[in-house]
Design a protein around this motif. Structure first.
Motif, PDB file in Angstrom:
ATOM      1  N   PRO A 163     -25.576 -80.812  29.678  1.00  0.00           N
ATOM      2  CA  PRO A 163     -26.100 -80.068  27.771  1.00  0.00           C
ATOM      3  C   PRO A 163     -27.338 -80.833  28.073  1.00  0.00           C
ATOM      4  N   LEU A 164     -27.742 -79.968  27.325  1.00  0.00           N
ATOM      5  CA  LEU A 164     -29.346 -80.302  27.228  1.00  0.00           C
ATOM      6  C   LEU A 164     -28.986 -81.314  25.771  1.00  0.00           C
ATOM      7  N   ARG A 165     -29.763 -83.001  25.867  1.00  0.00           N
ATOM      8  CA  ARG A 165     -29.272 -83.354  24.693  1.00  0.00           C
ATOM      9  C   ARG A 165     -30.458 -83.630  23.621  1.00  0.00           C
TER      10      ARG A 165
ATOM     11  N   ALA B 163     -26.076 -70.830  25.535  1.00  0.00           N
ATOM     12  CA  ALA B 163     -25.985 -71.605  26.500  1.00  0.00           C
ATOM     13  C   ALA B 163     -25.765 -70.251  27.715  1.00  0.00           C
TER      14      ALA B 163
ATOM     15  N   VAL C  47     -29.605 -69.839  29.383  1.00  0.00           N
ATOM     16  CA  VAL C  47     -31.050 -71.758  29.560  1.00  0.00           C
ATOM     17  C   VAL C  47     -29.409 -71.428  31.009  1.00  0.00           C
TER      18      VAL C  47
ATOM     19  N   ARG D  18     -26.875 -73.276  30.887  1.00  0.00           N
ATOM     20  CA  ARG D  18     -25.986 -74.589  29.741  1.00  0.00           C
ATOM     21  C   ARG D  18     -25.804 -75.076  28.904  1.00  0.00           C
ATOM     22  N   SER D  19     -25.638 -75.591  27.328  1.00  0.00           N
ATOM     23  CA  SER D  19     -25.395 -75.986  26.630  1.00  0.00           C
ATOM     24  C   SER D  19     -26.763 -76.770  26.037  1.00  0.00           C
ATOM     25  N   ILE D  20     -26.787 -76.524  24.583  1.00  0.00           N
ATOM     26  CA  ILE D  20     -28.225 -77.783  24.163  1.00  0.00           C
ATOM     27  C   ILE D  20     -27.320 -77.764  22.563  1.00  0.00           C
TER      28      ILE D  20
ATOM     29  N   ASP E 183     -32.927 -85.914  26.148  1.00  0.00           N
ATOM     30  CA  ASP E 183     -33.641 -84.906  26.824  1.00  0.00           C
ATOM     31  C   ASP E 183     -34.749 -84.605  27.053  1.00  0.00           C
TER      32      ASP E 183
ATOM     33  N   ILE F 115     -37.106 -75.363  23.154  1.00  0.00           N
ATOM     34  CA  ILE F 115     -36.132 -76.165  23.107  1.00  0.00           C
ATOM     35  C   ILE F 115     -35.598 -75.640  23.913  1.00  0.00           C
ATOM     36  N   MET F 116     -35.437 -74.166  24.059  1.00  0.00           N
ATOM     37  CA  MET F 116     -35.238 -73.379  25.745  1.00  0.00           C
ATOM     38  C   MET F 116     -35.995 -72.747  26.412  1.00  0.00           C
TER      39      MET F 116
ATOM     40  N   ALA G 192     -35.206 -75.982  28.032  1.00  0.00           N
ATOM     41  CA  ALA G 192     -33.695 -76.020  28.554  1.00  0.00           C
ATOM     42  C   ALA G 192     -33.680 -75.216  30.437  1.00  0.00           C
TER      43      ALA G 192
END
Length: 434
Positions: free
Chosen positions: A4-6, A31, A34, A36-38, A75, A316-317, A320
């Protein structure tokens, strides 16, 4: 799927709360896009107990945004605190110092410290993303930094403040006086209790300084922006503009000239038939003139929780997905020093409103002073205003051909010294937008 992107989110006001809701509501879609989850994992705000319509119970809480940026296991640091200095500035520096990318909506921070922060980010191998800092939800930063990267830009201009555009739109459509329109804007939440930053043109100037850097590959120089707000614009000016085929907008303009770069924010008469003149209410619009694409115009919501949060989320995307372009479009070392242009002729001319004492020789004196300063007049009209209560004066409107502002101001100073004017003259630039 990757880890995940934290996110560490500093600021849970209108935009911050909207962002948190968007990330939760669109979790699966984000998710999938990209890979991965955000996730928001840490937050900072002034009041932990305030009901914001979001669940923060399972998140790490920091009273101090600087502590969040310095200590949290994140992150990406998302700065929605606001302000050019203080906690916002210190927190962004702390995150960049750790090599953590920053996403911000803070135009004031970037206008005052953008170059130094970009240098810090480059040294630490990271970047700052700030789509939401200019024109709300309009993707103008990505357009200029990435979409137009192969173009040479000659001019960028636009309506960058929704408060002013809302007020000028209503003053024209409904004939509402400035003070009454401002009170309505404050009641509706479009203007702050202290509206100076908006109606004084300073908000638009911050945004323009950022766009100028992206457009011309130069360092940000907020101090070189000429700034004039809308508080002196009257219903008489708006009516005169309409008679002449124009609308008045608070326009922010940056252009490249032979001697440097010109930046200015001021009320402007633009042709009523132009696309920019059709931008009404709280909507923002930005136009870019370039060599390969010609002119393009982007318009949309310039503020609001969801619109601004949408722009923040787009950055943010990008993080990611591993997209981290140079903060200001070029590596900091490649940014040219800002070079301010010399005063030049304004191609659109000027609208000038005078209150002239009704006596022999007044008009001849005005014409003579204009001629002495090589100012050619397109028209000179004595306007009869409804409800006029002072029979000793006559309202006079002048429209000039191309000339310099310095020449106009010198001529008007001479006319005032001749004793023919009551009060101060009013001057508004005219832009052809060709």
């Amino acid at each position: 799927m990757n880890s995940p992107l934290r996110l560490g989110l500093a600021g849970l006001g209108t935009v911050g709360a909207s962002l948190a809701r968007l990330i939760e509501a669109k979790a699966e879609t984000l998710a999938n896009r990209v890979g991965r989850s955000i996730e928001v994992v840490a937050v900072s705000a002034r009041d932990r107990s305030k009901d914001r319509g979001i669940d923060i119970a399972g998140l790490a809480w920091f009273d101090d945004p600087v502590a969040l940026a310095s200590e949290a296991e994140i992150d990406v640091f998302v700065e929605l605190v606001g302000g050019a200095d203080g906690p916002a500035h210190e927190a962004v520096k702390a995150a960049l110092g750790r090599g953590i990318p920053v996403v911000t909506a803070n135009k004031a921070l970037l206008a005052h410290h953008g170059v130094s922060l970009a240098r810090l980010a480059a040294r630490k191998g990271t970047e700052i993303l700030f789509e939401a800092a200019v024109a709300g939800g309009i993707p103008i930063i990505k357009t200029m930094r990435e979409g137009l990267s192969g173009n040479s830009v000659s001019r960028v201009y636009g309506i960058l403040n929704g408060t002013c555009n809302y007020m000028l739109t209503r003053m024209e459509a409904e004939g509402i006086a400035f003070d009454d329109c401002l009170a309505d804007a404050q009641r509706l939440g479009y203007a702050e209790a202290d509206p100076t930053f908006d109606i004084g043109g300073f908000d638009a100037a911050h945004k323009l300084a950022i766009l100028t850097s992206l457009a011309f590959g130069c360092e940000i120089d907020l101090d070189s922006v000429f700034i004039e707000g809308i508080s002196a614009v009257t219903n008489d000016d708006i009516a005169a503009a309409a008679e002449l085929g124009y609308r008045i907008k608070l326009l922010a303009v940056a252009c490249r000239t032979d001697t440097g770069i010109e930046q200015r924010v001021h009320p402007t008469m633009i042709p009523s038939s132009s696309a920019m003149a059709q931008v009404n209410g709280v909507t923002n619009a930005v136009a870019v003139d370039s060599d390969l694409l010609g002119s393009i115009l982007l318009a949309g919501p310039g503020a609001g929780g969801d619109a601004t949060a949408s722009a923040v989320l787009s950055d943010i995307m990008d993080v990611a997905g591993g997209v981290l372009p140079p903060t200001l479009g070029l590596p900091p070392a490649k940014l040219a020093p800002y070079k301010r242009a010399r005063m030049r002729a304004h191609e659109g001319g000027y609208y000038i409103r005078l209150s002239v004492y009704d006596r022999v020789g007044a008009f001849a004196s005005i014409a003579r002073r204009m001629a002495e300063n090589q100012i050619s007049l397109e028209s000179i009209v004595q306007r009869k205003l409804p409800g006029a209560v002072d029979p000793s004066t006559a309202p006079v409107v002048l429209v000039t051909h191309e000339t310099t502002e310095a020449a106009v101001r010198k001529a008007l100073e001479a006319v005032s010294k001749d004793g023919h004017l009551k009060g101060e003259p009013k001057m508004i630039r005219i832009e052809s937008l060709n």
